[in-house]
Design a protein around this motif. Structure first.
Motif, PDB file in Angstrom:
ATOM      1  N   UNK A   1       0.703  -1.326  -0.093  1.00  0.00           N
ATOM      2  CA  UNK A   1      -0.028   0.021  -0.096  1.00  0.00           C
ATOM      3  C   UNK A   1       0.670   1.285  -0.052  1.00  0.00           C
ATOM      4  N   UNK A   2       1.874   1.343   1.033  1.00  0.00           N
ATOM      5  CA  UNK A   2       2.684   2.656   0.821  1.00  0.00           C
ATOM      6  C   UNK A   2       3.552   2.459  -0.109  1.00  0.00           C
ATOM      7  N   UNK A   3       4.057   1.264  -0.459  1.00  0.00           N
ATOM      8  CA  UNK A   3       5.073   1.038  -1.751  1.00  0.00           C
ATOM      9  C   UNK A   3       4.900  -0.311  -2.210  1.00  0.00           C
TER      10      UNK A   3
ATOM     11  N   UNK B   1       3.204   4.817  -6.837  1.00  0.00           N
ATOM     12  CA  UNK B   1       2.072   3.854  -7.105  1.00  0.00           C
ATOM     13  C   UNK B   1       1.662   4.108  -8.470  1.00  0.00           C
ATOM     14  N   UNK B   2       1.567   5.256  -9.049  1.00  0.00           N
ATOM     15  CA  UNK B   2       0.923   5.655 -10.420  1.00  0.00           C
ATOM     16  C   UNK B   2       1.936   4.895 -11.447  1.00  0.00           C
ATOM     17  N   UNK B   3       3.231   5.226 -11.547  1.00  0.00           N
ATOM     18  CA  UNK B   3       4.121   4.556 -12.498  1.00  0.00           C
ATOM     19  C   UNK B   3       5.293   4.238 -11.832  1.00  0.00           C
ATOM     20  N   UNK B   4       5.261   2.945 -11.145  1.00  0.00           N
ATOM     21  CA  UNK B   4       6.399   2.447 -10.599  1.00  0.00           C
ATOM     22  C   UNK B   4       7.500   1.858 -11.841  1.00  0.00           C
ATOM     23  N   UNK B   5       8.520   2.258 -11.673  1.00  0.00           N
ATOM     24  CA  UNK B   5       9.744   1.880 -12.809  1.00  0.00           C
ATOM     25  C   UNK B   5      10.584   1.045 -12.146  1.00  0.00           C
ATOM     26  N   UNK B   6      11.165  -0.137 -12.611  1.00  0.00           N
ATOM     27  CA  UNK B   6      12.388  -0.937 -12.034  1.00  0.00           C
ATOM     28  C   UNK B   6      13.030  -1.165 -13.183  1.00  0.00           C
TER      29      UNK B   6
ATOM     30  N   UNK C   1       0.218  -8.170 -13.332  1.00  0.00           N
ATOM     31  CA  UNK C   1      -0.618  -8.325 -12.571  1.00  0.00           C
ATOM     32  C   UNK C   1      -0.516  -7.203 -11.464  1.00  0.00           C
ATOM     33  N   UNK C   2       0.769  -6.475 -11.439  1.00  0.00           N
ATOM     34  CA  UNK C   2       1.152  -5.551 -10.464  1.00  0.00           C
ATOM     35  C   UNK C   2       1.096  -4.225 -11.000  1.00  0.00           C
ATOM     36  N   UNK C   3       1.404  -4.046 -12.408  1.00  0.00           N
ATOM     37  CA  UNK C   3       1.735  -2.917 -13.121  1.00  0.00           C
ATOM     38  C   UNK C   3       2.785  -2.236 -12.703  1.00  0.00           C
ATOM     39  N   UNK C   4       3.924  -3.035 -12.643  1.00  0.00           N
ATOM     40  CA  UNK C   4       5.398  -2.319 -12.386  1.00  0.00           C
ATOM     41  C   UNK C   4       5.733  -2.512 -13.772  1.00  0.00           C
ATOM     42  N   UNK C   5       6.463  -1.309 -14.328  1.00  0.00           N
ATOM     43  CA  UNK C   5       7.069  -1.181 -15.540  1.00  0.00           C
ATOM     44  C   UNK C   5       8.488  -1.562 -15.512  1.00  0.00           C
ATOM     45  N   UNK C   6       9.217  -2.417 -16.411  1.00  0.00           N
ATOM     46  CA  UNK C   6      10.392  -2.963 -16.393  1.00  0.00           C
ATOM     47  C   UNK C   6      11.214  -2.378 -17.375  1.00  0.00           C
TER      48      UNK C   6
ATOM     49  N   UNK D   1      -6.549  -5.391 -20.992  1.00  0.00           N
ATOM     50  CA  UNK D   1      -7.559  -5.705 -19.722  1.00  0.00           C
ATOM     51  C   UNK D   1      -7.401  -4.432 -18.805  1.00  0.00           C
ATOM     52  N   UNK D   2      -8.170  -3.821 -18.352  1.00  0.00           N
ATOM     53  CA  UNK D   2      -8.295  -2.554 -17.463  1.00  0.00           C
ATOM     54  C   UNK D   2      -7.845  -3.033 -16.020  1.00  0.00           C
ATOM     55  N   UNK D   3      -6.666  -2.363 -15.687  1.00  0.00           N
ATOM     56  CA  UNK D   3      -6.293  -2.580 -14.414  1.00  0.00           C
ATOM     57  C   UNK D   3      -5.206  -3.750 -13.934  1.00  0.00           C
ATOM     58  N   UNK D   4      -4.608  -3.687 -12.726  1.00  0.00           N
ATOM     59  CA  UNK D   4      -3.692  -4.767 -12.538  1.00  0.00           C
ATOM     60  C   UNK D   4      -4.399  -5.354 -11.256  1.00  0.00           C
ATOM     61  N   UNK D   5      -4.588  -6.778 -11.373  1.00  0.00           N
ATOM     62  CA  UNK D   5      -5.635  -7.336 -10.342  1.00  0.00           C
ATOM     63  C   UNK D   5      -5.103  -7.597  -9.216  1.00  0.00           C
ATOM     64  N   UNK D   6      -3.646  -7.721  -9.141  1.00  0.00           N
ATOM     65  CA  UNK D   6      -3.006  -8.237  -7.820  1.00  0.00           C
ATOM     66  C   UNK D   6      -2.671  -7.112  -7.120  1.00  0.00           C
ATOM     67  N   UNK D   7      -2.901  -5.758  -7.445  1.00  0.00           N
ATOM     68  CA  UNK D   7      -2.921  -4.632  -6.404  1.00  0.00           C
ATOM     69  C   UNK D   7      -3.898  -4.777  -5.544  1.00  0.00           C
ATOM     70  N   UNK D   8      -3.496  -4.355  -4.293  1.00  0.00           N
ATOM     71  CA  UNK D   8      -4.684  -4.318  -3.060  1.00  0.00           C
ATOM     72  C   UNK D   8      -5.756  -3.433  -3.378  1.00  0.00           C
ATOM     73  N   UNK D   9      -5.463  -2.292  -4.101  1.00  0.00           N
ATOM     74  CA  UNK D   9      -6.695  -1.369  -4.423  1.00  0.00           C
ATOM     75  C   UNK D   9      -7.341  -1.541  -5.536  1.00  0.00           C
ATOM     76  N   UNK D  10      -7.118  -2.828  -6.257  1.00  0.00           N
ATOM     77  CA  UNK D  10      -7.976  -3.183  -7.449  1.00  0.00           C
ATOM     78  C   UNK D  10      -9.531  -3.677  -6.883  1.00  0.00           C
ATOM     79  N   UNK D  11     -10.408  -3.046  -7.588  1.00  0.00           N
ATOM     80  CA  UNK D  11     -11.732  -3.452  -7.100  1.00  0.00           C
ATOM     81  C   UNK D  11     -12.308  -2.368  -6.091  1.00  0.00           C
TER      82      UNK D  11
END
Lengths: 146, 196
Positions: A64-66, A91-96, A116-121, A136-146
């Motif tokens: 949630x915080x990161x 959270x909006x655009x995490x990049x690794x 599933x998490x929306x982290x861009x590599x 597909x809209x969203x990244x389902x394994x994030x805790x704020x999904x749905x």
């Protein structure tokens, strides 16, 4: 049996080579900063005595915080293992940075995390959804999904 | 001479086409398909002239069902167990699981069906020749099971294809599947050549 290396000791070695790269460290894992991830990964792979030549697993956790990306590394040569982590606070655009160039095993795993998490590599050769379909809209394994 | 090159879609185009197939199917399958029940009153309206023919035909049909190899998840192992020597599905004339839908007439959908897999299931079902029957095996195939609310799972395969027999369980034991197959036999026994 594979020996799990002490994260604190490895963190010291990393800090010697790359100062300010270690964000936190305990016995179980080493957390490095986002910017220095690729350099540290390369260091862990190529340093004699460590030789982490095998990527067991690459996954991500939402705190949630990161968002945290977790790398389970092991060395087939020395039969020891290490858990490496890095955190994304945006959270909006995490990049690794992608580690596909170091470990080919990261290819599908990074695609799955992206899916599933929306982290861009950054630097991934073919970063697209792996399990879900295109569009597909969203990244389902994030805790704020749905 | 100029060789005519077939147009090869780029990987991205293939992905987009697949996504549109899935989304279209998902939109069109929001309501479950009613279970086929026209055979229920068949016995009453039977014509005396064709009953004997029906009897022989149905007997032959029900004793030589060709099931389709269709394991989606863990239920598939119970299906394999049913087919193997201990439970021995050959007793019912179902010796071989066919790999091709064109040679099969019973589809045992064993396991969780995801939306990504759904177009393939629909395609395989459409490829099967009439007459054809469908068994929904296990909680996931019946209703989505524990994954019913999930983003990726079809809440029951009756959204996609009409189902004849539901076999509950997680997974059902081979005895359960055999019971379901016996129900299919009973259903075939009530069918008539008039309709087929």
């Amino acid at each position: 049996m594979t020996v799990a290396l002490n994260g604190e000791e490895i963190a010291k070695k990393i800090a010697e080579a790359y100062p300010d790269s270690v964000a936190a460290a305990d016995k179980a894992a080493v957390v490095v900063t986002n910017q220095s991830l690729y350099a540290v990964a390369e260091f862990l792979k190529s340093t004699p005595g460590l030789d982490f030549d095998y990527l067991n697993d690459l996954t991500a956790v939402d705190y949630l915080d990161y968002l945290e990306v977790v790398y389970h590394l092991s060395s087939l040569k020395h039969n020891h293992s290490l858990v490496l982590k890095t955190r994304c606070y945006k959270r909006e655009e995490p990049v690794v940075t992608s580690v596909v160039r170091l470990w080919r095993a990261a290819d599908y795993q990074e695609r799955e995390v992206y899916d599933l998490m929306g982290i861009t590599f950054e630097g991934h050769p073919n970063l697209k959804r792996l399990l879900l379909w295109e569009g597909f809209v969203g990244h389902p394994l994030r805790r704020d999904y749905l | 001479m100029e060789i005519e090159r077939p147009e090869i879609a780029s990987p991205h185009e293939i992905d987009v086409a697949e996504a549109s197939r899935i989304e279209k199917l998902r939109e069109s399958c929001q309501q479950p398909i009613p279970d086929p029940d026209s055979w229920l009153d068949e016995e009453i309206s039977r014509n005396v002239l064709v009953t004997t023919v029906d009897y022989v035909l149905d007997w032959a049909r029900s004793r030589s069902i060709f099931p389709l190899m269709f394991g989606l998840a863990c239920c598939a192992f119970e299906m394999i167990g049913t087919a193997a020597s201990r439970f021995d599905i050959s007793r019912f004339g179902m010796d071989i699981f066919r790999w091709s839908p064109r040679q099969a007439d019973l589809m045992i959908v064993a396991g969780t069906l995801t939306w990504k897999m759904a177009p393939a299931v629909k395609l395989v079902y459409d490829q099967m020749a009439e007459p054809k029957w469908v068994i929904a095996m296990g909680a996931c195939a019946i209703s989505g099971g524990t994954f019913r609310e999930s983003y990726s799972v079809v809440p029951g395969i009756n959204r996609i294809i009409p189902v004849d027999v539901y076999v509950p369980g997680c997974p059902p034991r081979p005895e359960g599947l055999i019971y379901g197959i016996r129900q299919i036999h009973g259903k075939i026994g009530k069918e008539t050549i008039k309709r087929a």
